[in-house]
Motif scaffolding. Sequence first.
Motif, mmCIF file in Angstrom:
data_model
loop_
_atom_site.group_PDB
_atom_site.id
_atom_site.type_symbol
_atom_site.label_atom_id
_atom_site.label_comp_id
_atom_site.label_asym_id
_atom_site.label_seq_id
_atom_site.Cartn_x
_atom_site.Cartn_y
_atom_site.Cartn_z
ATOM 1 N N THR A 147 -12.396 -17.902 38.430
ATOM 2 C CA THR A 147 -11.686 -18.706 37.428
ATOM 3 C C THR A 147 -12.453 -19.984 37.129
ATOM 4 O OG1 THR A 147 -9.538 -17.842 38.149
ATOM 5 C CG2 THR A 147 -9.527 -19.927 36.936
ATOM 6 N N VAL A 165 -3.738 -15.793 40.911
ATOM 7 C CA VAL A 165 -3.528 -15.049 39.664
ATOM 8 C C VAL A 165 -2.705 -15.887 38.690
ATOM 9 C CG1 VAL A 165 -2.429 -13.021 38.642
ATOM 10 C CG2 VAL A 165 -3.747 -12.790 40.748
ATOM 11 N N SER A 166 -1.647 -16.512 39.199
ATOM 12 C CA SER A 166 -0.792 -17.351 38.357
ATOM 13 C C SER A 166 -1.562 -18.527 37.769
ATOM 14 C CB SER A 166 0.394 -17.853 39.191
ATOM 15 O OG SER A 166 1.202 -18.735 38.448
ATOM 16 N N LYS A 175 -3.889 -17.337 34.940
ATOM 17 C CA LYS A 175 -3.161 -17.047 33.700
ATOM 18 C C LYS A 175 -2.781 -18.328 32.966
ATOM 19 C CE LYS A 175 -1.303 -12.584 35.179
ATOM 20 N NZ LYS A 175 -0.105 -11.798 35.544
ATOM 21 N N LYS A 176 -2.404 -19.367 33.712
ATOM 22 C CA LYS A 176 -2.057 -20.640 33.090
ATOM 23 C C LYS A 176 -3.246 -21.256 32.368
ATOM 24 C CE LYS A 176 1.642 -21.848 36.333
ATOM 25 N NZ LYS A 176 2.030 -22.733 37.472
ATOM 26 N N GLU A 226 -6.798 -13.711 31.378
ATOM 27 C CA GLU A 226 -5.969 -12.531 31.626
ATOM 28 C C GLU A 226 -6.516 -11.789 32.835
ATOM 29 O OE1 GLU A 226 -2.658 -10.943 31.094
ATOM 30 O OE2 GLU A 226 -3.291 -11.953 29.255
ATOM 31 N N TYR A 286 0.050 -9.284 41.023
ATOM 32 C CA TYR A 286 -0.637 -9.302 39.729
ATOM 33 C C TYR A 286 0.299 -9.174 38.531
ATOM 34 C CZ TYR A 286 -4.938 -8.766 42.420
ATOM 35 O OH TYR A 286 -5.977 -8.967 43.284
ATOM 36 N N LYS A 292 0.267 -6.395 35.171
ATOM 37 C CA LYS A 292 -1.120 -6.077 34.796
ATOM 38 C C LYS A 292 -1.857 -5.365 35.927
ATOM 39 C CE LYS A 292 -0.448 -7.942 30.857
ATOM 40 N NZ LYS A 292 -1.000 -9.209 30.438
#
Length: 617
Positions: A515, A553-554, A557-558, A562, A585, A588
């Motif tokens: 990320t 993961v959260s 996404k923020k 994706e 997840y 997804k």
Amino acid sequence: MASVNRFIQFNNETINTKMLHQMEMLAGALADAPYLKVTTRQLIEFRPSESSVSVSVFWRHRPKQIERNGYLSDIYLLGAGYWRHFSIRAWTKFKKASTELPNLKEQLLLCAEEFRLIEKISKERPGTADAFSVRESIYRDYHRDRYKQNKQKGFLADAFLNAAFLQLRGEEVPGSDGFKPLFFLWSGIFDAKSTRDCAIVVENMLPRLEYMLEEDMVHSYYTFGEAVENIPPFRYHEGIESEQRDQEEEIETIEEWFQSWHRETEISEAPAMEFELERGDSSYAEGGREEEGTGEIQQTAKGDSRGDHQEDNDAADRQTEKAAKQASGKFGSANNQVVYTEKRIQVQQDQRGNIEDWRRKQAPYVRALLRELKKRMTQRRQDVRHNLNAGRLSRNLLPLVIEERPKPFYRKTAPSKELDAVFCLLIDGSASMIDKLDETKQAVLLFHDVLRGLNVPHDIVMFYEDAYEASDAAQPNYFEWMHKLEDGNRDHAQEIVSMEAHEDNRDGFAIRWMTDRVNKRTEKHRFMLVFSDGEPSAYNYAENGVIDTANAVSEAKKQGIEVLHLFLSSEPTTEEQAAFYRMMYGNKSVSADSLEHFVEQTLRLLKRTLHLVIQSG
């Protein structure tokens, strides 16, 4: 890597990571301590050396509403009650007094403090009333039942604690007549305003309890956690006078207790920087020690010229991979002691036969997908949409006169010729992947060929942890590049087929690392695919590994990334496994039911995501 299918079914507990993350955020907000972590244990307790508080598993396997309110009541007690309103000094003094019933003595005080703090929090924060109401109702039933069982078994000390709990709630306990003189003293808790007041009430009861009871408590209903004496030594600055150093830092509240450990952790988390400062390494500052020499070049810079400069990239990679990097809290608190190395994968020779064979089998699927996607891209550029409520005004204005609801506008889409997207593929490199390597290599090769055919930049990297070298002080992790975003459209099939299985996998750390890398990109659409065959498993990364991965993961996404997950399994996926991965997840997560379906599922994932990119243009 630990499998989701554990051999004892009743031991196969799954964690509601979303709820636990919410509790962690709430606890941090109530305590004004963003570093605070929340874990689950048998009873609520404090663990400052881990910067964590624990909620009780007592609430598991109950209706969802009760479970949630139960956890909330634990957090309210820990973050809004004990955190600032429990006296460490009074607790330490209370524990030092000798008694024949040490367990009963401590648990009575904690029982009294819980009652006092619930009353205090309820008045200060009326919104907590519902959670505490559920808590009181469930615990009343629990202590009634335990009182009967303990009386039958002759565990009188345990039965007294159960009766004392119920007595504070205004319940008359049948068969407790012998305890009534003690209950008169116990009622002093209603007037208690501090931990010290509660301690005085319990101390007044102890002589009679020691006379009445022959044995101490057998079970634990309350616990405090780590010993208060376990406080890190205070680090004095060199300028502090010697007489001031002799004065010990006095801890009064749990908040101060945690802060002292948090300061110690922050100091210890920068060993690399401390090492460099003490050595005077020339890579950090000019004028290092003479005996160190001029120092070795750690990095090389590259210009922003166009084209693929693979030799320059490889040279830079070889230089940077020599020095491991310290995570130091940058990638989540569960990964503070991680030391990671990024390097190019070592290419194995004599793999051309496999590459040619796999590409020959996959060629029809790759050609068909590329043909379909390019056709859609062409249509997207050329199609003109008429009769719209908004857009460009058409030259034909006749509908304004003859139609009741005219739509005189049109829109012509004109996206860029190349897809404005970036893809990153993270591959689990743990030991359990060894029986799936060939199928995984084929799926990754398909991924690589499709994105090369569309000129889409992409990363392909395998991640793993060295289980044999991992310790409390450091957990070595490795990222082995097969293809980098900077490599452009080069063919790295040789690198892909050179993948090998290693030891453990720290999924949350790898997702946060990727990320951080993807956030530097400017593409509109950013996708991260994770290929994994089980739950996270690494050093000190069991239960908190699942939570850390879900949080990672959260967070991704923020930030507009994706995250897609493909569960690789050699057997049909059970509903339990599917639910477990959805918990980490979301929706997804997809699974391949057999080894033969790896490539098929990879193709499906790519097709779906690329269609979304083209459609949103």
